[in-house]
Design an enzyme around this catalytic site. Structure first.
Site, PDB file in Angstrom:
ATOM      1  CE  LYS A  69      -4.224  -1.809   2.055  1.00 40.72           C
ATOM      2  NZ  LYS A  69      -5.133  -1.483   3.065  1.00 40.72           N
ATOM      3  CG  ASP A 105      -8.367   0.500   3.233  1.00 45.92           C
ATOM      4  OD1 ASP A 105      -9.090  -0.211   2.573  1.00 45.92           O
ATOM      5  OD2 ASP A 105      -6.910   0.697   3.245  1.00 45.92           O
TER       6      ASP A 105
HETATM    7  P1  NAP Z   1      -0.199  -2.834   8.657  1.00 45.19           P
HETATM    8  O1  NAP Z   1      -0.076  -1.259   7.985  1.00 45.19           O
HETATM    9  O2  NAP Z   1       0.837  -3.767   8.804  1.00 45.19           O
HETATM   10  O3  NAP Z   1      -0.496  -2.241  10.394  1.00 45.19           O
HETATM   11  C1  NAP Z   1      -0.590  -3.122  11.318  1.00 45.19           C
HETATM   12  C2  NAP Z   1      -0.889  -2.585  12.885  1.00 45.19           C
HETATM   13  O4  NAP Z   1      -1.148  -3.574  13.554  1.00 45.19           O
HETATM   14  C3  NAP Z   1       0.662  -2.120  13.131  1.00 45.19           C
HETATM   15  O5  NAP Z   1       0.369  -0.771  13.899  1.00 45.19           O
HETATM   16  C4  NAP Z   1       1.235  -3.072  13.940  1.00 45.19           C
HETATM   17  O6  NAP Z   1       2.053  -2.630  15.163  1.00 45.19           O
HETATM   18  C5  NAP Z   1       0.129  -3.531  14.604  1.00 45.19           C
HETATM   19  N1  NAP Z   1       0.138  -5.136  14.948  1.00 45.19           N
HETATM   20  C6  NAP Z   1       0.528  -6.108  13.974  1.00 45.19           C
HETATM   21  N2  NAP Z   1       0.640  -7.209  14.602  1.00 45.19           N
HETATM   22  C7  NAP Z   1       0.398  -7.080  15.977  1.00 45.19           C
HETATM   23  C8  NAP Z   1       0.337  -7.817  17.355  1.00 45.19           C
HETATM   24  N3  NAP Z   1       0.515  -8.960  17.103  1.00 45.19           N
HETATM   25  N4  NAP Z   1      -0.052  -7.134  18.296  1.00 45.19           N
HETATM   26  C9  NAP Z   1      -0.189  -5.747  18.431  1.00 45.19           C
HETATM   27  N5  NAP Z   1      -0.178  -4.937  17.423  1.00 45.19           N
HETATM   28  C10 NAP Z   1       0.174  -5.741  16.349  1.00 45.19           C
HETATM   29  O7  NAP Z   1      -1.532  -3.455   8.279  1.00 45.19           O
HETATM   30  P2  NAP Z   1      -2.971  -2.453   7.934  1.00 45.19           P
HETATM   31  O8  NAP Z   1      -3.023  -2.612   6.463  1.00 45.19           O
HETATM   32  O9  NAP Z   1      -3.059  -1.366   8.673  1.00 45.19           O
HETATM   33  O10 NAP Z   1      -4.047  -3.618   8.211  1.00 45.19           O
HETATM   34  C11 NAP Z   1      -4.491  -3.963   9.586  1.00 45.19           C
HETATM   35  C12 NAP Z   1      -5.593  -4.766   9.881  1.00 45.19           C
HETATM   36  O11 NAP Z   1      -6.668  -4.145   9.238  1.00 45.19           O
HETATM   37  C13 NAP Z   1      -5.517  -6.028   9.134  1.00 45.19           C
HETATM   38  O12 NAP Z   1      -4.836  -7.024   9.682  1.00 45.19           O
HETATM   39  C14 NAP Z   1      -7.009  -6.384   8.611  1.00 45.19           C
HETATM   40  O13 NAP Z   1      -7.356  -7.244   9.792  1.00 45.19           O
HETATM   41  C15 NAP Z   1      -7.613  -5.019   8.870  1.00 45.19           C
HETATM   42  N6  NAP Z   1      -8.004  -4.585   7.467  1.00 45.19           N
HETATM   43  C16 NAP Z   1      -9.251  -4.632   7.194  1.00 45.19           C
HETATM   44  C17 NAP Z   1     -10.006  -4.013   6.122  1.00 45.19           C
HETATM   45  C18 NAP Z   1     -11.394  -3.898   5.777  1.00 45.19           C
HETATM   46  O14 NAP Z   1     -11.712  -3.581   4.704  1.00 45.19           O
HETATM   47  N7  NAP Z   1     -12.183  -4.324   6.584  1.00 45.19           N
HETATM   48  C19 NAP Z   1      -8.962  -3.502   5.083  1.00 45.19           C
HETATM   49  C20 NAP Z   1      -7.640  -3.531   5.286  1.00 45.19           C
HETATM   50  C21 NAP Z   1      -7.150  -4.248   6.621  1.00 45.19           C
HETATM   51  P3  NAP Z   1       3.374  -2.144  14.927  1.00 45.19           P
HETATM   52  O15 NAP Z   1       3.703  -0.765  14.355  1.00 45.19           O
HETATM   53  O16 NAP Z   1       4.070  -2.563  16.129  1.00 45.19           O
HETATM   54  O17 NAP Z   1       4.182  -3.236  13.620  1.00 45.19           O
END
Ligand code: NAP
Length: 270
Positions: A69, A105
């Site tokens: 992204k 998003d």
């Molecule tokens: P991302 O950019 O990789 O960010 C992930 C975030 O989660 C970071 O802040 C990370 O913290 C934290 N994290 C990861 N593993 C963790 C753990 N084990 N314990 C605590 N914090 C943790 O991902 P993203 O694109 O923002 O997506 C996040 C989530 O949103 C996805 O997994 C998905 O479930 C959801 N999502 C939903 C939609 C929808 O349409 N509903 C769309 C996209 C994503 P750090 O900074 O410490 O690494």
């Protein structure tokens, strides 16, 4: 609809793409609306190769997911203003060879929180990644007061500095003050469905809890929140709203989301 020489290709780009539901949703949308297109998943760790494929084949619409992204942005011909502020692109439209990036998003989050009063509400965002940024962007514009908790403090600090808000101290210290909680971490996502990013004991009855995870539809966090008497919203609403917004950007059409939400819930139950 029968695939013909005129069938247009759309794609989901990411890596490793094991659990994406995008082809299921977009292809159902094409069938429903008699659109001669097909979405396929292209998993590749190298964004340059995916961009090359998009220009060459061509691919008309790309839904972009983890880990591309942010890294896709320098390869695009144009990036929409909101996507630039958010710092992430989840949609690329190929307009006669010009690749234009958007962030739907944020539209997904608007859809998920439709009907929830955000003005002056205290909102805690769990996570500080790409989707947390989109959530913070919308919540800030809607007049909410932001708090962010993240596993890595630095990312929460940057997000709150850029978009305005406070880094949340330890979760226990927030007390009852929070009105809305948004989970933007993958904690609780399939296959680790017994995990939750927020302790049950801290959930309050008056709170609205939005979990952006859509697989499973009912996460541990949401079942805890339901048990505590809070209002729950799952990530399917967002997923469907952001996907329909992608199609609307490509085809310039509008559609109701409800039937696609139930399609995804049924699919996950199987
Ligand atoms: P991302 O950019 O990789 O960010 C992930 C975030 O989660 C970071 O802040 C990370 O913290 C934290 N994290 C990861 N593993 C963790 C753990 N084990 N314990 C605590 N914090 C943790 O991902 P993203 O694109 O923002 O997506 C996040 C989530 O949103 C996805 O997994 C998905 O479930 C959801 N999502 C939903 C939609 C929808 O349409 N509903 C769309 C996209 C994503 P750090 O900074 O410490 O690494």
């Amino acid at each position: 609809m029968e695939k013909t020489v005129k069938t247009k290709l759309t794609a989901v780009f990411g890596y490793p793409l094991r659990h994406t539901l995008s082809p299921l949703l977009h292809n159902a949308f094409y069938e429903q609306h008699n659109i001669n297109a097909v979405m396929l998943a292209f998993a590749n760790p190298d964004i340059k190769k995916l961009i090359e494929a998009m220009r060459t084949l061509p691919i008309y619409l790309a839904a972009v997911t983890i880990p591309h992204k942010q890294t896709i942005m320098p390869y695009l011909d144009e990036v929409d203003a909101a996507a630039r502020v958010i710092g992430a692109v989840n949609t690329v439209i190929n307009r006669e060879g010009r690749l234009v990036g958007y962030n739907t998003d944020v539209i997904g989050i608007v859809g998920a929180l439709a009907g929830v009063n955000l003005k002056d509400k205290k909102v805690l965002i769990l996570g500080a990644g790409g989707v947390a940024r989109a959530a913070a962007y919308h919540l800030k514009n809607a007049g909410a007061k932001l708090f962010c908790w993240n596993r890595s403090l630095g990312a929460a600090q940057s997000l709150m500095r850029e978009l305005g808000g406070e880094v949340a101290p330890a979760l226990e210290m927030l007390g009852q003050a929070i009105d809305i909680i948004v989970n933007a971490t993958p904690v609780g996502m399939y296959p680790k469905t017994d995990e939750s990013p927020f302790p049950f004991e801290l959930i309050q009855k008056h709170q609205v809890i939005l979990d952006l995870i859509y697989n499973p539809a009912e996460t541990r966090l949401l079942s805890d929140a339901r048990r505590a008497g809070a209002t729950v919203i799952n990530g399917i609403k967002m997923f469907v709203a952001q996907a329909l917004a992608q199609e609307a950007l490509w085809l310039r059409i509008e559609n109701g989301a409800a039937k696609y939400e139930s399609l995804l819930v049924d699919y996950q139950r199987k």
